[in-house]
Every structure is written in C-alpha cells, then in structure tokens.
Write an enzyme that holds these catalytic residues in place. Structure first.
Site, short mmCIF file in Angstrom:
data_model
loop_
_atom_site.label_atom_id
_atom_site.label_comp_id
_atom_site.label_asym_id
_atom_site.label_seq_id
_atom_site.Cartn_x
_atom_site.Cartn_y
_atom_site.Cartn_z
N ASP A 103 16.07 -14.60 7.43
CA ASP A 103 14.96 -15.53 7.30
C ASP A 103 15.83 -16.93 7.25
O ASP A 103 15.46 -17.90 6.41
CB ASP A 103 14.24 -15.42 5.99
CG ASP A 103 13.34 -14.23 6.06
OD1 ASP A 103 13.61 -13.34 7.06
OD2 ASP A 103 12.55 -13.89 5.25
N ASP A 155 10.59 -14.47 8.88
CA ASP A 155 9.48 -14.44 8.22
C ASP A 155 8.64 -15.01 9.12
O ASP A 155 8.43 -15.95 9.54
CB ASP A 155 9.37 -15.72 6.80
CG ASP A 155 8.69 -15.05 5.42
OD1 ASP A 155 8.49 -13.92 5.46
OD2 ASP A 155 8.58 -15.99 4.75
N HIS A 200 4.32 -15.23 9.26
CA HIS A 200 3.37 -15.06 8.46
C HIS A 200 1.96 -15.59 9.50
O HIS A 200 2.29 -16.78 10.03
CB HIS A 200 3.21 -15.85 7.21
CG HIS A 200 3.97 -15.36 6.27
ND1 HIS A 200 4.26 -14.10 6.06
CD2 HIS A 200 4.93 -16.13 5.24
CE1 HIS A 200 5.22 -14.17 5.10
NE2 HIS A 200 5.55 -15.49 4.61
N HIS A 222 4.23 -21.60 4.57
CA HIS A 222 5.53 -21.54 4.95
C HIS A 222 5.87 -20.72 6.37
O HIS A 222 4.98 -19.46 6.24
CB HIS A 222 6.64 -21.29 4.08
CG HIS A 222 6.46 -20.09 3.61
ND1 HIS A 222 5.77 -19.75 2.22
CD2 HIS A 222 7.21 -18.85 3.92
CE1 HIS A 222 5.83 -18.37 2.20
NE2 HIS A 222 6.74 -17.85 3.02
N LYS A 237 8.94 -10.24 10.76
CA LYS A 237 8.50 -9.45 9.65
C LYS A 237 7.18 -10.38 8.88
O LYS A 237 7.21 -11.31 9.20
CB LYS A 237 9.65 -8.78 8.74
CG LYS A 237 10.75 -9.91 8.42
CD LYS A 237 10.07 -10.73 7.17
CE LYS A 237 11.53 -10.98 6.14
NZ LYS A 237 10.74 -11.85 4.83
N CYS A 291 13.96 -12.68 -0.38
CA CYS A 291 14.17 -11.96 0.78
C CYS A 291 15.39 -11.18 0.80
O CYS A 291 15.46 -10.33 1.52
CB CYS A 291 13.65 -12.72 1.82
SG CYS A 291 11.79 -13.03 2.09
#
Ligand SMILES: [Zn+2]
Length: 201
Positions: free
Chosen positions: A8, A46, A48, A77, A102, A141
């Site tokens: 990340d 990351d 989302h 974020h 992910k 993370c």
C-alpha cells in the site's frame, strides 16, 4: 524463493494524501535500493469502493460489518481508480512485477494484503516461500499482512527502515513490531540486506 512485497505505498498514505502516514514517502529510497535483489516484486494497493464501510460518514449495517476495528474511523482514502489510490510516484515502478489490489469488500477494513486479492496464489504460483515486507502503515496494513503471511506458511522478514506507521495511540508501531516478531517475523535493515544479497543478474 524470496519475493519483495510492497504494501500500500499509495498517494493517499503519503504526506499530502487523504490518510497520510508521517514520512511515509521516505520508504521509497530503501525499497528502490533493494528491489533489484528480488526476482519477484509485488506491490499491493488498498482498493476501496466509494461506499467502503471504513470511511467516515458511510452507513454500515453492524450485522454485516466484520472488520477488526469499528467502521467509519478513517477518512475517505484509496478509492478505486482515483489518483489517491495510485502507487506513489517515488516508487520505481520498473522493479514491480505484479500489482495486486485488495480491500474491495465494503464490510471490512481489509488491512491485510492477503484480503480480497489473490496474493497467496500469486506468490505460490511463482514458487515464493519467503516474503520481505515493506510499505505502509506499520500498525495496520503492514502488521496484518505480516501476520497473515505467517499464517499462510510463508517465511517473513520485515525491512525495518522501509515501513512507517500511523501511531494513532503513541506506541502503536512499537506494539505492532513486537506482535510481528512474536508471530515469527524477522527484521532486517535495507543496508544489511544489500550487504548480504548478491545483485540479480
Ligand atoms: Zn483502507
């Protein structure tokens, strides 16, 4: 076989981003220095959806939520496809063999890089049995990725100068490092690594 895992290292987690990790950009130098010592380099993102339950202000059904932490505690974020979700420009992309996204599931934070993507499969496909972990953030993370990597049966070494943390509560990073160590992860510095490993031809 060893692989380098970059967790990340994205714009939103660097200074100036939506959820900045102090001095998060500084991990670029050690990562870029060691990356060509590894035959396989994976960067995770990351990634989302816009209605992710970890975001402030998003309605979450408590029965659906299965995150480690309560929902709604983080600013918006790393929304899929936005500049904040891109890998940090200081990272030398020429070393990165694979990007694994992910944390797409809106019902959990998805801190671990093994959550939601196919990281374990990607690593095993390439004959990886040991991962060297770098990235952001130490106490979220990175920690959860390391713990999952151990659970998945990989040997794990954390590159101690190539991680940075948030420390919401002072000492969180130290506790995360202790937890990773207790789980069986080794720690090494990038300079120790450079002194020990031969360069990839
Ligand atoms: Zn996130």
């Amino acid at each position: 076989m060893d692989a380098l895992l970059i967790v990340d290292f994205q714009n939103d987690f660097a200074p100036g981003g939506a959820l900045p990790v102090a001095r998060g950009d500084e991990i670029a130098a050690p990562i870029n220095a060691i990356a060509d010592r590894f035959a396989f380099v994976v960067a995770t993102r990351d990634w989302h959806p816009p209605d992710h339950g970890s975001f402030e202000g998003v309605e979450v059904d408590p029965d659906e939520w299965h995150g480690i932490d309560p929902p709604g505690i983080w600013p918006v974020h790393c929304v899929q496809g936005t500049p904040g979700a891109e890998l940090h420009p200081a990272l030398d992309r020429s070393h990165v063999d694979r990007v694994v996204d992910k944390a797409q599931d809106p019902s959990t934070q998805g801190y671990s890089s093994f959550h939601g993507g196919n990281l374990a499969e990607v690593l095993r496909e390439h004959g990886v049995d040991h991962v060297y972990v770098t990235g952001l953030a130490t106490d979220y993370c990175v920690k959860n990725t390391v713990l999952d990597a151990v659970r998945e049966g990989f040997g794990v070494t954390v590159v101690e100068d190539a991680i940075r943390g948030i420390d919401v509560k002072p000492g969180d990073c130290e506790r995360a490092i202790e937890e990773m160590r207790a789980a069986g992860a080794d720690f090494v510095s990038s300079s120790e690594l450079l002194a020990r490993a031969p360069a990839r031809a």
